[in-house]
Scaffold this motif. Structure first.
Motif, PDB file in Angstrom:
ATOM      1  N   GLU A 172     -13.243  -4.027  12.513  1.00 53.65           N
ATOM      2  CA  GLU A 172     -11.560  -3.315  12.123  1.00 53.65           C
ATOM      3  C   GLU A 172     -11.219  -3.832  10.380  1.00 53.65           C
ATOM      4  O   GLU A 172     -11.914  -4.757  10.120  1.00 53.65           O
ATOM      5  CB  GLU A 172     -10.868  -4.455  12.987  1.00 53.65           C
ATOM      6  N   CYS A 173     -10.622  -3.102  10.332  1.00 53.14           N
ATOM      7  CA  CYS A 173     -10.627  -3.019   8.460  1.00 53.14           C
ATOM      8  C   CYS A 173      -9.801  -4.408   9.044  1.00 53.14           C
ATOM      9  O   CYS A 173      -8.688  -4.266   9.210  1.00 53.14           O
ATOM     10  CB  CYS A 173      -9.111  -1.662   8.496  1.00 53.14           C
ATOM     11  N   PRO A 174      -9.612  -5.214   7.718  1.00 49.61           N
ATOM     12  CA  PRO A 174      -9.177  -6.458   7.649  1.00 49.61           C
ATOM     13  C   PRO A 174      -7.100  -6.746   6.840  1.00 49.61           C
ATOM     14  O   PRO A 174      -6.506  -7.258   7.222  1.00 49.61           O
ATOM     15  CB  PRO A 174     -10.038  -7.393   6.606  1.00 49.61           C
ATOM     16  N   GLU A 175      -7.364  -4.867   6.763  1.00 53.02           N
ATOM     17  CA  GLU A 175      -5.838  -4.697   6.189  1.00 53.02           C
ATOM     18  C   GLU A 175      -4.165  -4.275   7.461  1.00 53.02           C
ATOM     19  O   GLU A 175      -3.699  -4.633   7.011  1.00 53.02           O
ATOM     20  CB  GLU A 175      -5.782  -3.927   4.292  1.00 53.02           C
ATOM     21  N   CYS A 176      -5.704  -3.670   7.758  1.00 51.67           N
ATOM     22  CA  CYS A 176      -4.474  -2.521   8.621  1.00 51.67           C
ATOM     23  C   CYS A 176      -5.360  -2.567  10.426  1.00 51.67           C
ATOM     24  O   CYS A 176      -4.394  -2.302  11.182  1.00 51.67           O
ATOM     25  CB  CYS A 176      -4.059  -0.721   8.113  1.00 51.67           C
ATOM     26  N   GLY A 177      -6.461  -2.931  10.373  1.00 57.81           N
ATOM     27  CA  GLY A 177      -6.953  -2.766  11.972  1.00 57.81           C
ATOM     28  C   GLY A 177      -7.297  -1.664  12.217  1.00 57.81           C
ATOM     29  O   GLY A 177      -7.701  -1.586  13.336  1.00 57.81           O
ATOM     30  N   GLY A 178      -7.461  -0.606  11.447  1.00 55.98           N
ATOM     31  CA  GLY A 178      -8.207   0.737  11.875  1.00 55.98           C
ATOM     32  C   GLY A 178      -9.553   0.218  11.602  1.00 55.98           C
ATOM     33  O   GLY A 178     -10.309  -0.160  11.314  1.00 55.98           O
ATOM     34  N   ASN A 179      -9.822   2.018  12.625  1.00 53.41           N
ATOM     35  CA  ASN A 179     -11.682   2.317  12.747  1.00 53.41           C
ATOM     36  C   ASN A 179     -12.086   2.326  11.342  1.00 53.41           C
ATOM     37  O   ASN A 179     -11.686   3.041   9.934  1.00 53.41           O
ATOM     38  CB  ASN A 179     -11.386   3.198  13.196  1.00 53.41           C
ATOM     39  N   VAL A 180     -13.197   1.295  10.852  1.00 51.71           N
ATOM     40  CA  VAL A 180     -13.908   1.130   9.352  1.00 51.71           C
ATOM     41  C   VAL A 180     -15.479   1.967   9.690  1.00 51.71           C
ATOM     42  O   VAL A 180     -16.521   2.061  10.467  1.00 51.71           O
ATOM     43  CB  VAL A 180     -14.522  -0.199   9.295  1.00 51.71           C
ATOM     44  N   LYS A 183     -15.898   1.811   4.721  1.00 53.74           N
ATOM     45  CA  LYS A 183     -14.618   2.183   4.228  1.00 53.74           C
ATOM     46  C   LYS A 183     -13.674   2.121   5.640  1.00 53.74           C
ATOM     47  O   LYS A 183     -13.581   3.012   6.501  1.00 53.74           O
ATOM     48  CB  LYS A 183     -14.340   3.564   3.354  1.00 53.74           C
ATOM     49  N   CYS A 184     -11.938   2.160   5.139  1.00 52.12           N
ATOM     50  CA  CYS A 184     -11.919   2.662   6.423  1.00 52.12           C
ATOM     51  C   CYS A 184     -11.075   3.416   6.704  1.00 52.12           C
ATOM     52  O   CYS A 184     -10.243   4.113   5.496  1.00 52.12           O
ATOM     53  CB  CYS A 184     -10.044   1.780   6.247  1.00 52.12           C
ATOM     54  N   ASP A 190      -6.482   2.589   2.704  1.00 48.77           N
ATOM     55  CA  ASP A 190      -7.584   2.472   1.074  1.00 48.77           C
ATOM     56  C   ASP A 190      -8.878   1.837   0.627  1.00 48.77           C
ATOM     57  O   ASP A 190      -8.915   1.582   0.143  1.00 48.77           O
ATOM     58  CB  ASP A 190      -6.637   2.140  -0.174  1.00 48.77           C
ATOM     59  N   TRP A 191      -8.851   0.333   1.907  1.00 49.52           N
ATOM     60  CA  TRP A 191      -9.138  -0.529   2.197  1.00 49.52           C
ATOM     61  C   TRP A 191     -10.465   0.168   2.041  1.00 49.52           C
ATOM     62  O   TRP A 191     -11.206   1.131   2.541  1.00 49.52           O
ATOM     63  CB  TRP A 191      -9.469  -1.983   3.408  1.00 49.52           C
ATOM     64  N   SER A 192     -12.122  -0.859   1.507  1.00 51.80           N
ATOM     65  CA  SER A 192     -13.117  -0.458   1.437  1.00 51.80           C
ATOM     66  C   SER A 192     -14.275  -1.386   0.600  1.00 51.80           C
ATOM     67  O   SER A 192     -13.346  -2.501   0.023  1.00 51.80           O
ATOM     68  CB  SER A 192     -13.870   0.516   0.071  1.00 51.80           C
ATOM     69  N   GLU A 193     -15.357  -1.470   0.922  1.00 52.47           N
ATOM     70  CA  GLU A 193     -15.745  -2.998   0.197  1.00 52.47           C
ATOM     71  C   GLU A 193     -17.097  -2.481   0.024  1.00 52.47           C
ATOM     72  O   GLU A 193     -17.607  -1.388   0.725  1.00 52.47           O
ATOM     73  CB  GLU A 193     -15.921  -3.790   1.735  1.00 52.47           C
TER      74      GLU A 193
END
Length: 75
Positions: free
Chosen positions: A38-46, A63-64, A68-71
Motif C-alpha cells: 500500500e502507498c505509505p502516504e495515502c494507503g492507495g494501490n501501488v 507509483k501510487c 503523487d508518491w513514487s519510489e
C-alpha cells in the motif's frame, strides 16, 4: 492483459508510468504490475514497473495510483 493503467485519473502506458517515476524519458519499460503493498502516504494501490533509464541500468519503479508518491529501487 492490458498494459495501460489509470494513475491519478490519467491512462498511463508502461513507458509513461516509468517516465513519471524517473522524471525523464526512459529507454524501455516492462508491463505494469500490481505491487504487493500500500502507498505509505495515502494507503492507495501501488503499481510496479520495471524499466531501463539507460542502456546500462535496470530499475524497478513504484507509483501510487491515487497520489503523487513514487519510489525507485536501484538494485
Amino acid at each position: 492483459m492490458a498494459d495501460n493503467r489509470v494513475v491519478q485519473g490519467r491512462m498511463q502506458t508502461p513507458e509513461s508510468l516509468a517516465e513519471l517515476v524517473e522524471g525523464e524519458s526512459v529507454m524501455d519499460a516492462e508491463p505494469i504490475e500490481d505491487a504487493d503493498r500500500e502507498c505509505p502516504e495515502c494507503g492507495g494501490n501501488v503499481l510496479e514497473v520495471g524499466y531501463m533509464p539507460s542502456a546500462m541500468e535496470f530499475v524497478t519503479g513504484y507509483k501510487c495510483q491515487d497520489c503523487d508518491w513514487s519510489e525507485v529501487d536501484r538494485d
